[in-house]
Scaffold this active site. Structure first.
Site, PDB file in Angstrom:
ATOM      1  N   HIS A 152      17.282  -3.671 -60.871  1.00  0.00           N
ATOM      2  CA  HIS A 152      16.187  -4.553 -60.465  1.00  0.00           C
ATOM      3  C   HIS A 152      16.402  -5.041 -59.037  1.00  0.00           C
ATOM      4  CE1 HIS A 152      13.528  -8.299 -61.572  1.00  0.00           C
ATOM      5  NE2 HIS A 152      13.119  -7.669 -60.483  1.00  0.00           N
ATOM      6  N   THR A 159      10.109  -7.632 -62.274  1.00  0.00           N
ATOM      7  CA  THR A 159       9.907  -8.539 -63.404  1.00  0.00           C
ATOM      8  C   THR A 159       8.783  -8.049 -64.304  1.00  0.00           C
ATOM      9  OG1 THR A 159      10.700 -10.415 -62.089  1.00  0.00           O
ATOM     10  CG2 THR A 159       9.398 -10.915 -64.037  1.00  0.00           C
ATOM     11  N   THR A 160       7.685  -7.631 -63.700  1.00  0.00           N
ATOM     12  CA  THR A 160       6.572  -7.095 -64.486  1.00  0.00           C
ATOM     13  C   THR A 160       6.969  -5.819 -65.212  1.00  0.00           C
ATOM     14  OG1 THR A 160       4.975  -8.042 -62.931  1.00  0.00           O
ATOM     15  CG2 THR A 160       4.187  -6.285 -64.365  1.00  0.00           C
ATOM     16  N   ARG A 199      17.470  -7.138 -67.395  1.00  0.00           N
ATOM     17  CA  ARG A 199      17.447  -8.595 -67.327  1.00  0.00           C
ATOM     18  C   ARG A 199      16.914  -9.208 -68.618  1.00  0.00           C
ATOM     19  NH1 ARG A 199      13.180 -11.725 -63.306  1.00  0.00           N
ATOM     20  NH2 ARG A 199      13.358 -13.806 -64.226  1.00  0.00           N
ATOM     21  N   TRP A 204      21.834 -10.880 -67.080  1.00  0.00           N
ATOM     22  CA  TRP A 204      22.535 -10.448 -65.867  1.00  0.00           C
ATOM     23  C   TRP A 204      24.019 -10.239 -66.189  1.00  0.00           C
ATOM     24  CZ3 TRP A 204      18.966  -9.008 -62.711  1.00  0.00           C
ATOM     25  CH2 TRP A 204      17.781  -9.718 -62.564  1.00  0.00           C
ATOM     26  N   HIS A 209      20.960  -9.644 -60.086  1.00  0.00           N
ATOM     27  CA  HIS A 209      20.420  -8.525 -59.299  1.00  0.00           C
ATOM     28  C   HIS A 209      21.536  -7.598 -58.820  1.00  0.00           C
ATOM     29  CE1 HIS A 209      16.175  -9.631 -59.111  1.00  0.00           C
ATOM     30  NE2 HIS A 209      16.545 -10.889 -58.940  1.00  0.00           N
ATOM     31  N   ARG A 245       9.239  -0.628 -53.299  1.00  0.00           N
ATOM     32  CA  ARG A 245       8.009  -1.226 -52.777  1.00  0.00           C
ATOM     33  C   ARG A 245       7.941  -1.004 -51.276  1.00  0.00           C
ATOM     34  NH1 ARG A 245       6.299  -7.640 -53.493  1.00  0.00           N
ATOM     35  NH2 ARG A 245       4.150  -7.463 -52.709  1.00  0.00           N
ATOM     36  N   HIS A 257       9.347 -16.184 -51.166  1.00  0.00           N
ATOM     37  CA  HIS A 257      10.145 -16.614 -52.315  1.00  0.00           C
ATOM     38  C   HIS A 257      11.293 -17.522 -51.865  1.00  0.00           C
ATOM     39  CE1 HIS A 257      11.067 -16.355 -56.530  1.00  0.00           C
ATOM     40  NE2 HIS A 257      12.298 -15.931 -56.301  1.00  0.00           N
ATOM     41  N   ALA A 384       2.339 -11.608 -50.694  1.00  0.00           N
ATOM     42  CA  ALA A 384       2.574 -10.895 -49.435  1.00  0.00           C
ATOM     43  C   ALA A 384       1.269 -10.455 -48.795  1.00  0.00           C
ATOM     44  CB  ALA A 384       3.485  -9.693 -49.679  1.00  0.00           C
TER      45      ALA A 384
END
EC number: 2.8.2.-
Length: 471
Positions: A152, A159-160, A199, A204, A209, A245, A257, A384
């Site tokens: 992740h 998360t999605t 997660r 974790w 992460h 991304r 964030h 963003a």
């Protein structure tokens, strides 16, 4: 005298009226031609000389409510049958060649990601990948000891996607997710062993992460501790997956964030058995967090981990001395990190792109032979996307993330080629399946209506002749 003259006059007048009325009934098409007599020909019609006639007085323009609608002309074509105009499927057609008919029936199914004509958009590949690189289909044994490991990366839609893994996959034994708990229980069918390392399933366990360097050294040991001792003799496969991304969008999302108070200070960053020293990995802010940081301040921190985060989290950091920047020169370090990230990404079982949710879902389902319950949703409006920056700021972000820009271009090319390759193979299998079904149908029809022995093709049988005589 006058009465006798009126009687003689009424007779021809009534006869003339009768003839006119009968002529209108017999030839109704004359009404339009007679009405247009003396008018100028309309545009598009054959120019015929107009018959001379008295000039009409000029009329005032009609109001909208006074104008009569112009009716369309009657359709011209072949005469209609007793049931109206003949439809294309009702017309007699000569039977075509079986191969041509078969090809016409094998039109591709419409694809939601493809153009309206149903064909895949033309793809211009940038890199030459082997068929092994483009063909991704793993034999994931959820009832055995195989494990899916989700790497992740921050602000990539992980998360999605992680929630999809625990709540949206159609399984024999779905994950148990209770309200108020951050983690779900994802056990194998009939066992108390997990098949998912993420997660939302194991937490974790390897650090907040954790990157590729940490996970590949930590996950096997963690899973061996959680597994039953009797299963240690069986082999275990770890299938690593991740999401990427667009670098500029990801960088802006991380800035927003952090601006809201996120720190990720509990990340371990373990490499070669130890965490980096404060000198190797200093912080960009003196307090507890970096709340309210401006974009300029965020970009001015030279050791900000947001810079080229995707390359760093996918590369093998032990190849460059972990976080020790004096281990080698910067250009050599960057080249090794980029090449390592590309290699690890290509060899992963699966990776998706945030900008292509439906294609990500399609490739994951075909790779692991698992199906999601609900389709993925593409969110084009994010934090963003709401950030307005000028061209100078965008160029500065691309310069700070120049390794991520190269990695994303490589990943996008590989992702699109894999999608097209998988689609083509699926369409080929569907066409082959339809061919086999048609062959079986033709065989069944031939079996139901066998020809009689000794009766040459085209000959008339005795039973048919008797029926003709009877008719």
């Amino acid at each position: 005298m006058d009465e006798r003259f009126n009687k003689w006059l009424m007779t021809p007048v009534l006869t003339l009226l009768f003839v006119v009325i009968m002529y209108q009934y017999v030839s109704p098409s004359c009404t339009s031609s007679c009405a247009d007599f003396g008018e100028q020909p309309r545009a598009g019609e054959a120019g015929r000389p107009a018959a001379p006639g008295p000039a009409r007085p000029a009329q005032a323009p009609l109001e909208d409510w006074e104008r009569r609608p112009q009716l369309p002309p009657p359709p011209r074509g072949p005469p209609e049958g007793p049931w109206g105009a003949a439809a294309p499927e009702d017309e007699d057609e000569e039977p075509g060649d079986p191969e041509e008919d078969e090809a016409e029936e094998e039109e591709e199914e419409p694809d939601p990601e493809a153009p309206e004509n149903g064909s895949l958009p033309r793809l211009v590949p940038r890199s030459n990948f082997t068929l092994k690189d483009l063909t991704r289909s793993v034999d994931f044994n959820i009832k055995g000891r195989d494990v899916i490991v989700f790497l992740h990366i921050q602000k990539t839609g992980g998360t999605t996607f992680g929630r999809h893994l625990v709540k949206n996959i159609r399984l024999e034994q779905p994950c148990s997710c209770k309200a108020g708990q951050k983690k779900c229980t994802c056990h194998r069918p009939g066992k108390k062993e997990t098949w998912l390392f993420s997660r939302f399933s194991t937490g974790w366990s390897c650090g907040l992460h954790a990157d590729w360097t940490e996970l590949t050294n930590c996950v096997p040991a963690i899973m061996e501790k959680k597994d039953c001792p009797r299963n240690h003799s069986h082999t275990r496969n770890f299938y690593y997956i991740t999401m990427l991304r667009d670098p500029v969008s990801r960088y802006l999302s991380e800035w927003k964030h952090v601006q809201r108070g996120a720190t990720w200070k509990t990340s371990l960053h373990v490499c070669d058995g130890r965490s980096p020293t404060p000198d190797e990995l200093p912080t960009c802010y003196p307090g507890d967090d970096w709340s309210g940081v401006s974009l300029r301040e965020f970009m001015d921190c030279t050791y900000n981990l947001a810079n080229n985060r995707q390359v760093r989290m996918l590369a093998d950091l032990s190849l460059v001395g972990c976080y020790n920047l004096t281990f080698m020169n910067e250009s050599e370090r960057n080249a090794i990190l980029l090449q390592s990230a590309k290699s690890n990404l290509k060899n992963m079982a699966f990776f998706g792109l945030t900008e292509f949710q439906r294609k990500t879902q399609f490739l994951f389902e075909r790779t692991f032979n698992l199906r999601f319950i609900s389709p993925f949703t593409q969110f084009n409006v994010t934090r963003a996307s709401n950030v307005e920056i000028n061209e100078g700021a965008r160029q500065r972000i691309e310069e700070l993330n120049f390794l991520d820009v190269q990695l994303y271009a490589y990943a996008k090319d590989l992702f699109q080629q894999r999608y097209h390759r998988t689609k083509q193979l699926e369409h080929q299998r569907d066409r082959q399946k339809r061919r086999e079904e048609r062959r079986l149908q033709r065989g069944h029809r031939a079996h139901r209506w066998p020809r009689q022995d000794g009766n040459p093709e085209g000959a008339v049988t005795e039973d048919y002749n008797s029926q003709v005589v009877r008719w």
